[in-house]
Scaffold this active site. Structure first.
Site, short mmCIF file in Angstrom:
data_model
loop_
_atom_site.label_atom_id
_atom_site.label_comp_id
_atom_site.label_asym_id
_atom_site.label_seq_id
_atom_site.Cartn_x
_atom_site.Cartn_y
_atom_site.Cartn_z
N CYS A 77 0.81 -1.24 0.00
CA CYS A 77 0.00 0.00 0.00
C CYS A 77 0.83 1.27 0.00
O CYS A 77 0.72 2.09 -0.91
CB CYS A 77 -0.90 0.07 1.23
SG CYS A 77 -1.93 -1.34 1.49
N HIS A 138 -2.88 6.64 4.15
CA HIS A 138 -1.78 5.70 4.44
C HIS A 138 -0.41 6.23 4.02
O HIS A 138 0.49 5.45 3.68
CB HIS A 138 -2.03 4.32 3.80
CG HIS A 138 -1.47 3.19 4.63
ND1 HIS A 138 -1.58 1.87 4.28
CD2 HIS A 138 -0.78 3.21 5.80
CE1 HIS A 138 -0.98 1.12 5.17
NE2 HIS A 138 -0.49 1.90 6.12
#
Ligand SMILES: *[C@@H]1O[C@H](CO)[C@@H](O)[C@H](O)[C@H]1NC(C)=O
Ligand SMILES: *[C@@H]1O[C@H](CO)[C@@H](O)[C@H](O)[C@H]1NC(C)=O
Ligand SMILES: *[C@@H]1O[C@H](CO)[C@@H](O)[C@H](O)[C@H]1NC(C)=O
Length: 572
Positions: A77, A138
């Site tokens: 990610c 993130h």
């Protein structure tokens, strides 16, 4: 969609502060960029799935161009998203880890997308676009103080943010398990066994009359309390983790802490639609970054228990519904023809993600090997769909290599923004390929990183149909013969967790997309010549990297820092 009262209240508050913009009709295209979390290329119907229902993603593919060799710049990610937003390999921004851990695990870590990096959102905001992010970030939060928000989306060109600064994780839903269950369970088990051994030794000593009865009783009580503490630690840590990290922010404010997953998909979709309504008359860029289909899985009443693929399928089908909400809003607002819609996943499906009950909680990577955290095709070959009715022919399929880093220059060019000239941009304008003007990809070579380590090189020579891929190392799957690293939940990039290859392991993806049969000098006469050309390209690429770039995922930047911890409202 059901929303909890608190969530409804906070959405109402947001509605009150809505700004209405009455600009001229857009002459430049709008952009809606949609990114799924951990969805595999084997999941959407338009990529061949017959049992998972994704009618809205399929509609996009029918009305747009479908990419069949679309590659995430990283199989994890944080680095993949950093590369996507900046158009640069994550190693260039220090967003590729030199440790085992390749992503941020806490909201209160000090690393993140450096303020010196330029995102496509920044470029477009500077050109007068309304820019918004709904969903997962993130990419870090603060640097030195709890609210300096140096890495926050609003500091990176987004005018609007509603979502999770970190990620959805198992711990975000009580009862869905814990990312700590593995390592902590092992530690707690070992501690409990040690305590048991102490207790046994104590009992033996008592039996031998070596300890007085009263001292023995106190010692037994102390041991029992210690055992209780050790056994409860993982659960307590999981609760604390949820409170600290499963946070919903609205702009710079904490909206919910811990965030309630029930009703969240509908609420986020509604926020995306509201953004489109607010900015329908000015050029806009909306990044819809789903929390789906990462664990903890969640799905509203219309989806829970409805799919043929358990909690994973419910969550994926709900995400597809949310895509539909956005597409419907574009239709309703008359924006479809002037809006470029892109759909992708941040990397391949998480094949090791299996629930405590043995239900598959990761997606499908179709015919491709491996998944998330590996550079086998299953980890990086992702869905990629671009719809832009003004310029793109519906139903076209492009099998040339493209990257999620290509969105940066593509979007910038269409918006009339200048691409920064003071840095290397690795992405390439996709429009010539998408419009059918260029037969071949301008990515002759691509570099596949496992954290900060160059793992593999891909070469699509312009004068050949071959797509060569050479691995310098491969992850050690376990148990042997499995399609992933099941004892560690993800594969790692270094040390005993990988096998190095010299000569590199060579495949021709045009003949062997599943990477089942490594080539040899006997099976491929050009074996050595091909590897030599790839080694030269890798050397030339390495010379363009700046070894002094600050490491945003160093241990010092990854650890939990109490003074950076967000402390917002706690939902009763
Ligand atoms: C959108 O484009 C299509 C195809 O070019 C055209 O048929 C349709 O009328 C357009 N719709 C609007 C609202 O302009
Ligand atoms: C369709 O998706 C589900 C859920 O990920 C998966 O279990 C199934 O194997 C997929 N089917 C194909 C043909 O890939
Ligand atoms: C393609 O070009 C490269 C040099 O640019 C050459 O080494 C290679 O042999 C060519 N391949 C074919 C099939 O002609």
């Amino acid at each position: 969609m059901a929303t909890t009262p608190t969530l409804a209240l906070f959405l109402l508050l947001l509605g009150v502060t809505r700004a209405h913009s009455d600009g001229p009709a857009p002459r430049r295209p709008n952009f809606v960029l949609i990114m799924a979390d951990d969805m595999g290329i084997g999941d959407p119907g338009c990529y061949g799935n017959r049992t998972l229902r994704t009618p809205n993603i399929d509609r996009l593919a029918r009305e747009g161009v479908k990419l069949t060799q679309h590659l995430a710049a990283s199989p994890l990610c944080t680095p993949s998203r950093a590369a996507f937003l900046t158009g640069r390999y994550a190693v260039r921004s220090g967003m590729a880890s030199r440790n085992r851990v390749g992503v941020f695990l806490f909201t209160a870590s000090s690393g993140g997308l450096p303020p010196s990096e330029v995102t496509f959102a920044r470029l477009l905001q500077d050109r007068g676009y309304a820019t918004g992010l709904v969903g997962k970030w993130h990419l870090g939060l603060s640097c030195r103080h709890r609210a300096d928000f140096c890495h926050h989306p609003l500091r990176h060109g987004f005018g609007f943010f509603l979502g999770f600064p970190l990620s959805n994780l198992r711990d975000c839903r009580p009862g869905a398990g814990s990312v700590w269950a593995g390592p902590l369970g092992v530690a707690a088990g070992a501690a409990l066994r040690a305590l048991g051994a102490c207790a046994a030794a104590l009992a033996a000593a008592r039996g031998a009359g070596l300890a007085r009865a009263r001292g023995g009783a106190w010692a037994a009580l102390a041991l029992a309390l210690a055992a209780l503490g050790v056994a409860a630690a993982p659960r307590a840590l999981s609760l604390g983790f949820r409170l600290a990290n499963c946070v919903l922010m609205a702009g710079l404010e904490v909206a919910q802490q811990p965030a309630e997953l029930d009703g969240l998909a509908g609420a986020l979709a509604a926020q995306g639609v509201a953004f489109l309504e607010r900015h329908a008359r000015a050029p806009f860029l909306l990044f819809v970054s789903f929390l789906h289909v990462h664990t903890a899985h969640f799905a509203g009443p219309g989806f829970a228990g409805r799919s043929r693929h358990g909690a994973y399928g419910d969550s994926a089908e709900e995400m597809d519904w949310a895509v539909g909400q956005i597409l419907d809003a574009l239709d309703r607002l008359g924006l479809t023809n002037d809006t470029l819609v892109y759909f992708t996943s941040d990397h391949g499906a998480h094949v090791e993600e299996v629930s405590a009950e043995g239900e598959m909680h990761g997606g499908s990577n179709g015919i491709y090997k491996g998944g998330k955290a590996t550079n086998w095709e299953g980890g990086i070959r992702v869905p990629g769909i671009v719809r832009y009715p003004r310029l793109l022919t519906p139903g076209l399929e492009v099998s040339e290599p493209t990257s999620n880093m290509d969105v940066f220059p593509t979007v910038a060019k269409l918006a009339g923004a200048e691409i920064p000239s003071d840095r290397i941009i690795d992405g390439r304008d996709m429009m010539p390929l998408l419009q059918g003007h260029a037969p071949r990809s301008s990515h002759e070579f691509m570099f596949h990183y496992c954290n900060a380590y160059l793992n593999a090189v891909r070469w699509a020579p312009p004068n050949e149909t071959a797509v060569w891929k050479a691995f310098y190392f491969t992850p050690n799957f376990d148990p042997p013969g499995a399609n992933g690293c099941f004892s560690t939940l993800v594969c790692f990039c270094a040390g005993d967790h990988v096998t190095r290859h010299d000569p590199p392991l060579l495949f021709d993806l045009s003949r062997d997309p599943g990477e089942r049969r490594p080539l040899t000098p006997a099976s491929e006469p050009r074996f050595h010549a091909v590897l030599a050309a790839m080694a030269d390209a890798a050397d030339a690429h390495a010379r363009t990297l700046d070894p002094a770039v600050p490491d945003q995922l160093s241990l010092a930047n990854l650890v939990w820092k109490p003074w950076l911890q967000l402390r917002g409202p706690t939902v009763a």
